[in-house]
Design a protein around this motif. Structure first.
Motif, PDB file in Angstrom:
ATOM      1  N   LYS A  73       0.814  -1.226   0.000  1.00 21.15           N
ATOM      2  CA  LYS A  73       0.000   0.000   0.000  1.00 21.15           C
ATOM      3  C   LYS A  73       0.841   1.267   0.000  1.00 21.15           C
ATOM      4  O   LYS A  73       0.525   2.248  -0.633  1.00 21.15           O
ATOM      5  N   ILE A  74       1.922   1.235   0.815  1.00 18.27           N
ATOM      6  CA  ILE A  74       2.641   2.475   1.091  1.00 18.27           C
ATOM      7  C   ILE A  74       3.303   3.034  -0.167  1.00 18.27           C
ATOM      8  O   ILE A  74       3.620   4.211  -0.246  1.00 18.27           O
TER       9      ILE A  74
ATOM     10  N   TRP B 269      -0.785   6.843  -1.246  1.00 20.27           N
ATOM     11  CA  TRP B 269       0.217   7.255  -0.283  1.00 20.27           C
ATOM     12  C   TRP B 269       1.249   8.171  -0.900  1.00 20.27           C
ATOM     13  O   TRP B 269       1.803   9.035  -0.220  1.00 20.27           O
ATOM     14  N   ARG B 270       1.517   8.013  -2.186  1.00 22.98           N
ATOM     15  CA  ARG B 270       2.502   8.892  -2.822  1.00 22.98           C
ATOM     16  C   ARG B 270       2.031  10.338  -2.770  1.00 22.98           C
ATOM     17  O   ARG B 270       2.822  11.257  -2.551  1.00 22.98           O
TER      18      ARG B 270
ATOM     19  N   VAL C 106       0.105  11.596  -0.474  1.00 26.60           N
ATOM     20  CA  VAL C 106       0.255  12.044   0.915  1.00 26.60           C
ATOM     21  C   VAL C 106       1.683  12.507   1.154  1.00 26.60           C
ATOM     22  O   VAL C 106       1.936  13.556   1.755  1.00 26.60           O
TER      23      VAL C 106
ATOM     24  N   VAL D 296       3.410  11.177   8.236  1.00 28.58           N
ATOM     25  CA  VAL D 296       3.236   9.737   8.098  1.00 28.58           C
ATOM     26  C   VAL D 296       4.092   9.006   9.105  1.00 28.58           C
ATOM     27  O   VAL D 296       5.249   9.348   9.295  1.00 28.58           O
TER      28      VAL D 296
ATOM     29  N   MET E  63       4.283   1.477   8.949  1.00 27.79           N
ATOM     30  CA  MET E  63       3.957   0.953   7.626  1.00 27.79           C
ATOM     31  C   MET E  63       4.951  -0.097   7.167  1.00 27.79           C
ATOM     32  O   MET E  63       4.821  -0.648   6.103  1.00 27.79           O
TER      33      MET E  63
END
Lengths: 178, 185
Positions: free
Chosen positions: A88-89, A94-95, A97, A105, A110
């Motif tokens: 996911k990360i 997430w990119r 974010v 973060v 993660m």
């Protein structure tokens, strides 16, 4: 300096450092993936089928959590044995974010090896590779800024939830004597 | 370089003491010291001054810049300027620590001096971090910083070079792996 043990740092590129403990631990992290064809006698390596004796085969199409070292070994663009997905990360959500503000973060939660693992992910041919590489690079500097300001204000230095700090903890110790 | 090494180099600086013993001129490899006469001020390196003070054989005289008004001026000057101002001594931090630890009874208003020097240090370190930050964010290739002391350089030096190294390795990820390794066969 004549030390008996000189720790080898992680190789942060397409290749890992063979002697680096960080890289060895990092390559044990798991990736989600699928078996694309029958994988005979591999069940033991993935921790499944423990009740059925040594080695069962993994049927085609089953979802797997593969450690990175095994994924790299089984990856071959010609004979499709497994296919891997990005964790996911490293995905699009997430990119964005990270590009907004990297400091919010909690990277440690993660997965403890964001940089190294991300660099290894680039080995699997993935159309999103340039964006992943760019994101990892962009996150690095805000992480170091966070670490520097944390080291100066030693009383409020966060230790366990240190989001972006894993590669740096060894190198940067707050200097309390001055 | 470790802070201890920078402190070692700082101990070569000269400071004035008033000895309470007498001794003829001493010839050392680095130069001559003395002669020492009770009550007469003499200039010696800091390492000797600290040693004599610990053995209660002298009284230390603080350097001219270690004075509350002067340090307040320096601190205010540092806060006003965007760049680094010249410091009274290239080892101001180490000398402050050494002299205030071992000879605070010979230095008037020692606590205020400690606070003022620490304020100046914090301002300079903040400027240094800001400068490094803008250097990286704007991806500049060259930066020039004047009037930095060795201790400040040490504090950021190793970390900054390793951070840049880390980023360089990650940046090579951006290039597609076109260049084969030389040992492939």
């Amino acid at each position: 300096m004549a030390e008996a043990y000189f720790p080898v740092g992680p190789g942060l590129g397409p290749e890992e450092n063979f002697l680096s403990l960080d890289d060895i631990l990092m390559s044990q992290e798991k990736l989600p993936g699928r078996a694309e064809s029958n994988l005979p006698r591999l069940a033991f390596a993935l921790g499944q089928g423990s009740g059925a004796g040594s080695g069962d085969s993994i049927p085609e199409g089953s979802k797997l959590e593969i450690p990175m070292w095994l994924a790299k070994g089984l990856h071959d663009s010609k004979r499709r044995l497994i296919s891997v997905e990005l964790p996911k990360i490293y995905k699009e959500a997430w990119r964005t974010v990270f590009s907004a503000d990297a400091n919010v973060v909690d990277l440690h939660k993660m997965g403890p090896y964001y940089y190294g693992f991300g660099s290894q992910l680039l080995n699997f041919d993935n159309p999103e590779n340039p964006e992943i590489a760019q994101c990892i690079l962009q996150v690095t500097w805000p992480g170091t800024v966070f670490l520097q300001s944390g080291a100066v204000s030693c009383l409020t230095y966060p230790t366990s939830s240190s989001s972006l700090l894993k590669p740096w903890q060894r190198h940067f110790q707050p200097d309390k004597s001055y | 370089m470790e802070p201890a090494e920078a402190e070692f180099l700082a101990e070569k600086e000269l400071v004035t003491i008033v000895p309470s013993f007498s001794m003829d001129r001493v010839h050392l490899i680095g130069g001559d010291l003395g002669p020492f006469n009770p009550g007469l001020p003499v200039e010696v390196p800091v390492w000797l001054a600290i040693n004599l003070k610990q053995r209660q054989k002298c009284r230390l005289i603080p350097p001219a810049w270690m004075d509350v008004e002067k340090l307040e001026e320096i601190r205010d000057q540092e806060r006003k300027e965007d760049t680094f101002t010249p410091m009274p001594s290239p080892y101001y931090m180490e000398l402050t620590k050494l002299l205030l630890n071992y000879a605070s009874d010979n230095i008037p208003k020692a606590d205020e001096i400690r606070t003022l020097v620490k304020d100046t240090w914090d301002t300079r370190m903040a400027k240094l971090r800001l400068s490094a930050d803008s250097f990286v964010r704007q991806q500049e290739a060259h930066a020039k910083l004047d009037n930095l002391t060795l201790m400040e350089i040490n504090t950021i030096g190793t970390f900054l070079t390793q951070a840049l190294d880390h980023m360089y390795k990650l940046r090579t990820n951006l290039q597609p792996s076109g260049s084969a390794e030389s040992q492939d066969f």
